[in-house]
Design a protein around this motif. Sequence first.
Motif, PDB file in Angstrom:
ATOM      1  N   VAL A  62       2.335  -4.487   3.736  1.00 43.65           N
ATOM      2  CA  VAL A  62       3.441  -3.554   3.960  1.00 43.65           C
ATOM      3  C   VAL A  62       3.026  -2.201   3.412  1.00 43.65           C
ATOM      4  CG1 VAL A  62       5.265  -5.304   3.930  1.00 43.65           C
ATOM      5  CG2 VAL A  62       4.548  -4.234   1.795  1.00 43.65           C
ATOM      6  N   LEU A  63       3.668  -1.140   3.874  1.00 43.30           N
ATOM      7  CA  LEU A  63       3.290   0.200   3.434  1.00 43.30           C
ATOM      8  C   LEU A  63       4.512   0.976   2.956  1.00 43.30           C
ATOM      9  CD1 LEU A  63       0.587   2.445   4.967  1.00 43.30           C
ATOM     10  CD2 LEU A  63       2.734   3.453   4.193  1.00 43.30           C
ATOM     11  N   ALA A  64       4.440   1.442   1.709  1.00 40.02           N
ATOM     12  CA  ALA A  64       5.501   2.270   1.129  1.00 40.02           C
ATOM     13  C   ALA A  64       5.218   3.727   1.469  1.00 40.02           C
ATOM     14  CB  ALA A  64       5.566   2.067  -0.378  1.00 40.02           C
ATOM     15  N   VAL A  65       6.151   4.361   2.151  1.00 43.03           N
ATOM     16  CA  VAL A  65       5.986   5.733   2.629  1.00 43.03           C
ATOM     17  C   VAL A  65       6.626   6.705   1.641  1.00 43.03           C
ATOM     18  CG1 VAL A  65       6.487   7.350   4.491  1.00 43.03           C
ATOM     19  CG2 VAL A  65       5.976   4.956   5.020  1.00 43.03           C
ATOM     20  N   HIS A  77       0.856  -1.183   0.000  1.00 41.98           N
ATOM     21  CA  HIS A  77       0.000   0.000   0.000  1.00 41.98           C
ATOM     22  C   HIS A  77       0.893   1.235   0.000  1.00 41.98           C
ATOM     23  CE1 HIS A  77      -3.586   2.400   0.751  1.00 41.98           C
ATOM     24  NE2 HIS A  77      -2.926   3.049   1.697  1.00 41.98           N
ATOM     25  N   ASN A  78       0.488   2.295  -0.697  1.00 47.95           N
ATOM     26  CA  ASN A  78       1.268   3.529  -0.788  1.00 47.95           C
ATOM     27  C   ASN A  78       0.551   4.678  -0.090  1.00 47.95           C
ATOM     28  OD1 ASN A  78       3.540   2.947  -2.991  1.00 47.95           O
ATOM     29  ND2 ASN A  78       1.650   1.941  -3.658  1.00 47.95           N
ATOM     30  N   GLU A  79       1.310   5.480   0.635  1.00 48.69           N
ATOM     31  CA  GLU A  79       0.770   6.680   1.255  1.00 48.69           C
ATOM     32  C   GLU A  79       1.810   7.795   1.188  1.00 48.69           C
ATOM     33  OE1 GLU A  79      -2.041   7.731   2.379  1.00 48.69           O
ATOM     34  OE2 GLU A  79      -3.205   5.877   2.296  1.00 48.69           O
ATOM     35  N   LYS A  94       2.652   0.633  17.989  1.00 46.81           N
ATOM     36  CA  LYS A  94       1.596   1.280  17.213  1.00 46.81           C
ATOM     37  C   LYS A  94       2.163   2.411  16.363  1.00 46.81           C
ATOM     38  CE  LYS A  94      -2.389   0.264  20.133  1.00 46.81           C
ATOM     39  NZ  LYS A  94      -3.007  -0.564  19.076  1.00 46.81           N
ATOM     40  N   LEU A  95       1.508   2.651  15.219  1.00 46.31           N
ATOM     41  CA  LEU A  95       1.928   3.702  14.303  1.00 46.31           C
ATOM     42  C   LEU A  95       1.381   5.050  14.756  1.00 46.31           C
ATOM     43  CD1 LEU A  95       3.118   4.646  11.522  1.00 46.31           C
ATOM     44  CD2 LEU A  95       0.842   4.167  10.573  1.00 46.31           C
ATOM     45  N   PHE A  96       2.234   6.088  14.664  1.00 49.10           N
ATOM     46  CA  PHE A  96       1.822   7.455  14.979  1.00 49.10           C
ATOM     47  C   PHE A  96       2.254   8.375  13.841  1.00 49.10           C
ATOM     48  CE2 PHE A  96       1.706   5.482  19.088  1.00 49.10           C
ATOM     49  CZ  PHE A  96       0.735   6.158  19.812  1.00 49.10           C
ATOM     50  N   ILE A  97       1.333   9.234  13.400  1.00 52.39           N
ATOM     51  CA  ILE A  97       1.638  10.288  12.443  1.00 52.39           C
ATOM     52  C   ILE A  97       1.391  11.613  13.152  1.00 52.39           C
ATOM     53  CG2 ILE A  97       1.173  11.268  10.174  1.00 52.39           C
ATOM     54  CD1 ILE A  97       2.168   8.419  10.033  1.00 52.39           C
ATOM     55  N   ASP A  98       2.454  12.372  13.340  1.00 59.38           N
ATOM     56  CA  ASP A  98       2.357  13.634  14.083  1.00 59.38           C
ATOM     57  C   ASP A  98       1.688  13.427  15.437  1.00 59.38           C
ATOM     58  OD1 ASP A  98       3.653  15.175  12.195  1.00 59.38           O
ATOM     59  OD2 ASP A  98       1.813  15.631  11.099  1.00 59.38           O
ATOM     60  N   GLY A  99       2.046  12.332  16.095  1.00 58.79           N
ATOM     61  CA  GLY A  99       1.549  12.078  17.443  1.00 58.79           C
ATOM     62  C   GLY A  99       0.171  11.448  17.510  1.00 58.79           C
ATOM     63  N   LEU A 119      -6.297   3.385   9.241  1.00 59.21           N
ATOM     64  CA  LEU A 119      -5.434   3.019   8.122  1.00 59.21           C
ATOM     65  C   LEU A 119      -4.905   1.599   8.273  1.00 59.21           C
ATOM     66  CD1 LEU A 119      -3.672   3.612   5.613  1.00 59.21           C
ATOM     67  CD2 LEU A 119      -1.984   4.630   7.170  1.00 59.21           C
ATOM     68  N   VAL A 120      -4.313   1.295   9.424  1.00 57.22           N
ATOM     69  CA  VAL A 120      -3.708  -0.023   9.605  1.00 57.22           C
ATOM     70  C   VAL A 120      -4.773  -1.111   9.661  1.00 57.22           C
ATOM     71  CG1 VAL A 120      -1.666   0.925  10.727  1.00 57.22           C
ATOM     72  CG2 VAL A 120      -3.612   0.232  12.116  1.00 57.22           C
TER      73      VAL A 120
END
Length: 254
Positions: free
Chosen positions: A189-192, A134-136, A150-155, A161-162
């Motif tokens: 898996v996730l491509a950043v 998956h791409n983001e 756990k995943l965090f984006i800007d806290g 998403l997951v």
Amino acid sequence: MFGSSIYLRDRVAFTGGSPQAVYEELWQRGRKGRLRTRAFLAAATLLLCGLLVNAVFGVIMALLVTAADVFVHWRVYHSSRSWRLGLRGEERTNRMLRCTLERRGHRVLHARTVPGHGAADELVIGPGGVWLVHNEAWNPESEISHHGGKLFIDGRTQSKLVGALTARAEAAAEAISGVAEVPVTVTPVLAVHGGRLVRTPFAADGIVFAPPLKLIRWMRRNPTADLSPEEVEAVARAAVHALPIGGRSLSAAA
């Protein structure tokens, strides 16, 4: 200003526009500052290296510093392209997969539909297993990290998403297994694209996150299965039948 951000997310003058328009405006406004900084670095390098060694060495080092500064800013501009254009990075990942894994005996299916769970950007099938990619793309200043698994984006956690990605991979595995008539495991898996990753690659919520090239390397070095070339082809054929393009099954399209 030297060291300041070109994004300036809190400035009222640059809110309301598209990411592309905002970025281009700020990039152009920062051009003189970048040139001044580049000239200062080159001059300082020329003076220092000229005094320590000789004038020729100083000129060479000044040119190298200038080239390095141009390269760094080019990388910053290029790395934000997907985010600026409102894309998620599928085309970039596709190009890398064609130049790497597809040349090493892997099969890659693009833009397949997982019934009931949306689209799979890429499905990679190789000797080491099956991965749903998956791409983001995130704002280049967004901090992408993990805490406590756990995943965090800007806290902020990214449970939606997951959760969606995990469910999509599980549904794809079930659909492919049903056609292949053998158990098939699909690893999400996730491509950043963009953002500031604290460390790469890293695993969070059972998913590995990394920029595309590092993610491809990780898949090569971390197999989840041991498939023969014949098994790779069999799984790929099953995936073609189980995961249609654009929601149309192979039989319906025929």
